[in-house]
Design a protein around this motif. Structure first.
Motif, PDB file in Angstrom:
ATOM      1  N   GLY A  15     -40.751 -48.055  50.474  1.00 44.60           N
ATOM      2  CA  GLY A  15     -40.651 -49.259  51.294  1.00 44.60           C
ATOM      3  C   GLY A  15     -39.714 -48.854  52.423  1.00 44.60           C
ATOM      4  O   GLY A  15     -39.377 -49.732  53.221  1.00 44.60           O
ATOM      5  N   THR A  16     -39.117 -47.721  52.396  1.00 44.14           N
ATOM      6  CA  THR A  16     -37.895 -47.558  53.307  1.00 44.14           C
ATOM      7  C   THR A  16     -38.456 -47.731  54.838  1.00 44.14           C
ATOM      8  O   THR A  16     -37.736 -47.910  55.847  1.00 44.14           O
ATOM      9  N   HIS A  17     -39.827 -47.425  54.891  1.00 45.44           N
ATOM     10  CA  HIS A  17     -40.630 -47.545  56.221  1.00 45.44           C
ATOM     11  C   HIS A  17     -40.427 -48.907  56.991  1.00 45.44           C
ATOM     12  O   HIS A  17     -40.080 -49.012  58.194  1.00 45.44           O
ATOM     13  N   ARG A  18     -40.153 -49.858  56.167  1.00 44.72           N
ATOM     14  CA  ARG A  18     -39.857 -51.140  56.980  1.00 44.72           C
ATOM     15  C   ARG A  18     -38.544 -51.254  57.335  1.00 44.72           C
ATOM     16  O   ARG A  18     -38.260 -51.907  58.498  1.00 44.72           O
ATOM     17  N   LYS A  19     -37.549 -50.736  56.683  1.00 41.62           N
ATOM     18  CA  LYS A  19     -36.020 -50.784  56.999  1.00 41.62           C
ATOM     19  C   LYS A  19     -35.738 -49.910  58.339  1.00 41.62           C
ATOM     20  O   LYS A  19     -35.296 -50.183  59.175  1.00 41.62           O
ATOM     21  N   ILE A  20     -36.459 -48.747  58.437  1.00 39.27           N
ATOM     22  CA  ILE A  20     -36.138 -47.870  59.457  1.00 39.27           C
ATOM     23  C   ILE A  20     -37.389 -48.124  60.739  1.00 39.27           C
ATOM     24  O   ILE A  20     -37.167 -47.633  61.812  1.00 39.27           O
ATOM     25  N   GLY A  21     -38.216 -49.048  60.412  1.00 37.63           N
ATOM     26  CA  GLY A  21     -39.104 -49.504  61.570  1.00 37.63           C
ATOM     27  C   GLY A  21     -39.989 -48.500  61.918  1.00 37.63           C
ATOM     28  O   GLY A  21     -40.503 -48.308  62.967  1.00 37.63           O
ATOM     29  N   TYR A  22     -40.450 -47.572  61.024  1.00 36.21           N
ATOM     30  CA  TYR A  22     -41.647 -46.834  61.318  1.00 36.21           C
ATOM     31  C   TYR A  22     -42.761 -47.427  61.771  1.00 36.21           C
ATOM     32  O   TYR A  22     -43.339 -48.419  61.347  1.00 36.21           O
ATOM     33  N   THR A  23     -43.412 -46.500  62.833  1.00 34.21           N
ATOM     34  CA  THR A  23     -44.705 -47.151  63.183  1.00 34.21           C
ATOM     35  C   THR A  23     -45.627 -45.999  63.172  1.00 34.21           C
ATOM     36  O   THR A  23     -45.171 -44.778  63.462  1.00 34.21           O
ATOM     37  N   GLY A  24     -46.952 -46.275  62.861  1.00 33.26           N
ATOM     38  CA  GLY A  24     -47.815 -45.112  62.517  1.00 33.26           C
ATOM     39  C   GLY A  24     -48.606 -45.079  63.757  1.00 33.26           C
ATOM     40  O   GLY A  24     -49.514 -44.155  63.871  1.00 33.26           O
ATOM     41  N   LYS A  25     -48.322 -45.819  64.985  1.00 37.54           N
ATOM     42  CA  LYS A  25     -49.006 -45.320  66.200  1.00 37.54           C
ATOM     43  C   LYS A  25     -48.517 -44.005  66.779  1.00 37.54           C
ATOM     44  O   LYS A  25     -47.462 -43.665  66.632  1.00 37.54           O
ATOM     45  N   CYS A  42     -43.438 -36.568  58.089  1.00 35.42           N
ATOM     46  CA  CYS A  42     -42.143 -36.479  58.538  1.00 35.42           C
ATOM     47  C   CYS A  42     -41.737 -37.881  59.780  1.00 35.42           C
ATOM     48  O   CYS A  42     -40.758 -38.160  60.094  1.00 35.42           O
ATOM     49  N   GLY A  43     -42.989 -38.471  59.988  1.00 35.92           N
ATOM     50  CA  GLY A  43     -43.010 -39.737  60.771  1.00 35.92           C
ATOM     51  C   GLY A  43     -42.684 -39.505  62.229  1.00 35.92           C
ATOM     52  O   GLY A  43     -42.727 -40.251  63.015  1.00 35.92           O
ATOM     53  N   GLY A  44     -42.652 -38.227  62.777  1.00 32.46           N
ATOM     54  CA  GLY A  44     -42.346 -37.842  64.165  1.00 32.46           C
ATOM     55  C   GLY A  44     -43.650 -37.284  64.834  1.00 32.46           C
ATOM     56  O   GLY A  44     -43.662 -36.946  66.054  1.00 32.46           O
ATOM     57  N   SER A  45     -44.702 -37.222  64.141  1.00 33.21           N
ATOM     58  CA  SER A  45     -45.865 -36.520  64.859  1.00 33.21           C
ATOM     59  C   SER A  45     -46.247 -37.442  66.049  1.00 33.21           C
ATOM     60  O   SER A  45     -46.464 -38.631  66.028  1.00 33.21           O
ATOM     61  N   SER A  46     -46.859 -36.776  67.069  1.00 25.61           N
ATOM     62  CA  SER A  46     -47.191 -37.649  68.259  1.00 25.61           C
ATOM     63  C   SER A  46     -48.932 -37.867  68.136  1.00 25.61           C
ATOM     64  O   SER A  46     -49.562 -38.403  69.044  1.00 25.61           O
ATOM     65  N   THR A  47     -49.465 -37.327  66.863  1.00 26.46           N
ATOM     66  CA  THR A  47     -51.090 -37.473  66.742  1.00 26.46           C
ATOM     67  C   THR A  47     -51.230 -38.072  65.356  1.00 26.46           C
ATOM     68  O   THR A  47     -52.371 -37.626  64.912  1.00 26.46           O
ATOM     69  N   LYS A  48     -50.174 -39.061  65.023  1.00 24.46           N
ATOM     70  CA  LYS A  48     -50.355 -39.736  63.800  1.00 24.46           C
ATOM     71  C   LYS A  48     -51.862 -40.575  63.611  1.00 24.46           C
ATOM     72  O   LYS A  48     -52.295 -40.806  64.748  1.00 24.46           O
ATOM     73  N   PRO A  49     -52.465 -40.488  62.566  1.00 22.34           N
ATOM     74  CA  PRO A  49     -51.737 -39.952  61.192  1.00 22.34           C
ATOM     75  C   PRO A  49     -51.881 -38.356  61.059  1.00 22.34           C
ATOM     76  O   PRO A  49     -51.190 -37.854  59.889  1.00 22.34           O
ATOM     77  N   TRP A  50     -52.274 -37.688  62.024  1.00 21.08           N
ATOM     78  CA  TRP A  50     -52.163 -36.204  61.557  1.00 21.08           C
ATOM     79  C   TRP A  50     -51.060 -35.713  61.953  1.00 21.08           C
ATOM     80  O   TRP A  50     -50.163 -35.782  62.815  1.00 21.08           O
ATOM     81  N   CYS A  51     -50.786 -34.344  61.447  1.00 20.92           N
ATOM     82  CA  CYS A  51     -49.596 -33.641  61.622  1.00 20.92           C
ATOM     83  C   CYS A  51     -49.936 -32.878  62.899  1.00 20.92           C
ATOM     84  O   CYS A  51     -50.860 -32.221  62.971  1.00 20.92           O
ATOM     85  N   ASP A  52     -48.825 -32.706  63.781  1.00 17.30           N
ATOM     86  CA  ASP A  52     -48.652 -31.792  64.819  1.00 17.30           C
ATOM     87  C   ASP A  52     -47.781 -30.701  64.524  1.00 17.30           C
ATOM     88  O   ASP A  52     -47.351 -30.293  65.775  1.00 17.30           O
ATOM     89  N   ASN A  53     -47.044 -30.608  63.623  1.00 17.66           N
ATOM     90  CA  ASN A  53     -46.016 -29.603  63.287  1.00 17.66           C
ATOM     91  C   ASN A  53     -44.590 -30.047  63.788  1.00 17.66           C
ATOM     92  O   ASN A  53     -43.749 -29.413  64.051  1.00 17.66           O
ATOM     93  N   GLY A  69     -41.027 -40.232  56.339  1.00 17.19           N
ATOM     94  CA  GLY A  69     -39.925 -39.032  55.924  1.00 17.19           C
ATOM     95  C   GLY A  69     -38.721 -39.560  55.484  1.00 17.19           C
ATOM     96  O   GLY A  69     -37.897 -38.932  55.088  1.00 17.19           O
ATOM     97  N   ALA A  70     -38.538 -40.940  55.367  1.00 18.00           N
ATOM     98  CA  ALA A  70     -37.134 -41.133  55.131  1.00 18.00           C
ATOM     99  C   ALA A  70     -37.016 -42.007  53.441  1.00 18.00           C
ATOM    100  O   ALA A  70     -36.312 -42.401  53.129  1.00 18.00           O
ATOM    101  N   SER A  71     -38.076 -41.773  52.816  1.00 17.82           N
ATOM    102  CA  SER A  71     -37.957 -42.413  51.278  1.00 17.82           C
ATOM    103  C   SER A  71     -37.069 -41.748  50.495  1.00 17.82           C
ATOM    104  O   SER A  71     -36.681 -40.626  50.562  1.00 17.82           O
ATOM    105  N   ASN A  72     -36.390 -42.655  49.479  1.00 15.98           N
ATOM    106  CA  ASN A  72     -35.715 -41.957  48.659  1.00 15.98           C
ATOM    107  C   ASN A  72     -36.172 -41.573  47.346  1.00 15.98           C
ATOM    108  O   ASN A  72     -35.595 -40.923  46.618  1.00 15.98           O
ATOM    109  N   THR A  73     -37.636 -41.663  47.189  1.00 18.73           N
ATOM    110  CA  THR A  73     -38.212 -41.190  46.087  1.00 18.73           C
ATOM    111  C   THR A  73     -39.379 -40.244  46.622  1.00 18.73           C
ATOM    112  O   THR A  73     -40.355 -40.084  46.029  1.00 18.73           O
ATOM    113  N   LEU A  74     -39.128 -39.451  47.538  1.00 20.97           N
ATOM    114  CA  LEU A  74     -40.069 -38.800  48.056  1.00 20.97           C
ATOM    115  C   LEU A  74     -40.756 -37.648  46.642  1.00 20.97           C
ATOM    116  O   LEU A  74     -40.035 -37.350  45.897  1.00 20.97           O
ATOM    117  N   PRO A  75     -42.076 -37.367  46.819  1.00 21.14           N
ATOM    118  CA  PRO A  75     -42.867 -37.700  48.073  1.00 21.14           C
ATOM    119  C   PRO A  75     -43.399 -39.154  47.969  1.00 21.14           C
ATOM    120  O   PRO A  75     -44.341 -39.426  48.959  1.00 21.14           O
TER     121      PRO A  75
END
Lengths: 69, 149
Positions: B139-149, A49-60, B129-135
């Motif tokens: 490449g949408t992550h670049r547009k929305i500025g997704y961060t994996g942190k 969902c992109g919103g987890s605070s424990t990425k890359p893991w799911c935190d519900n 979570g924002a791709s138009n071709t889920l799952p």
């Protein structure tokens, strides 16, 4: 028949859980974004969902966000 | 096959380029410069993107100067399984920084309804979570500025 390789792994199972994370289960190599590798049998839940605070893991967090797929 | 024709492979698919058909519509490199870069030699880098991405862009070529085939269709034996000798059977899952989950090797992918999803040997799953071709990742992550942190 040719000789078989001695180690043949089962394919890993990857499940897209409805409105939730990606489950990866089985024997596989997992590489995180820093390049660290974890091998062997494992079961992981990756945030989708992109919103987890424990990425890359799911935190519900997907339940709060309302991920719909 | 013309003498000027070229082919490029990533082991899974082979991309054919027929320069005589190319009208330089520039679609390929506007869409995917990581793979189709006319300033580089060879100008096609098959490791620059996932198989899905390459196929998507090859299909956009207006003159079919770019075409592709699955290697398994070119040479049925190569992917026939254990009879073809040592084979990479280990699955690998990799987190791309600020990007998708990339799956490689031997794995079975199931969609939300539990049905098996067809996929390429290397495939990218959306994490933002924002791709138009889920799952899958588009490449949408670049547009929305997704961060994996």
């Amino acid at each position: 028949m040719q000789e078989k390789e001695t180690t043949v792994h089962q394919p890993a199972e990857v499940r897209i859980l409805k409105d939730g994370p990606i489950m990866i289960k089985g024997t596989f190599a997992f590489k995180d974004s820093s390049g660290k590798i974890t091998k062997g049998e494992q079961e992981l839940y990756i945030c989708r969902c992109g919103g987890s605070s424990t990425k890359p893991w799911c935190d519900n967090t997907h339940k709060k966000i309302g991920l719909a797929y | 096959m013309d003498k000027t024709d070229r082919k490029y492979t990533n082991g899974e698919i082979t991309v054919f380029w027929h320069p005589k058909k190319c009208i330089h519509a520039t679609t390929c490199y506007r869409e995917l410069i990581e793979v189709f870069n006319p300033r580089k030699r060879p100008w096609v880098n098959m490791n620059g993107a996932s198989t899905e991405e390459i196929i998507r862009v090859v299909k956009l070529c207006p003159t079919q100067a770019l075409a592709f085939k699955y290697n398994k269709d070119i040479d049925g034996d190569k992917q026939a399984g254990i009879n073809s000798g040592p084979k990479e059977t280990d699955a690998e899952a990799r987190i791309m920084e600020d990007g998708p989950l990339v799956l490689k090797g031997s794995f079975i992918l199931y969609d939300i309804d539990g049905k098996e999803l067809k996929h390429y040997k290397m495939t990218s799953l959306c994490r933002c979570g924002a791709s138009n071709t889920l799952p899958f990742c588009d490449g949408t992550h670049r547009k929305i500025g997704y961060t994996g942190k």
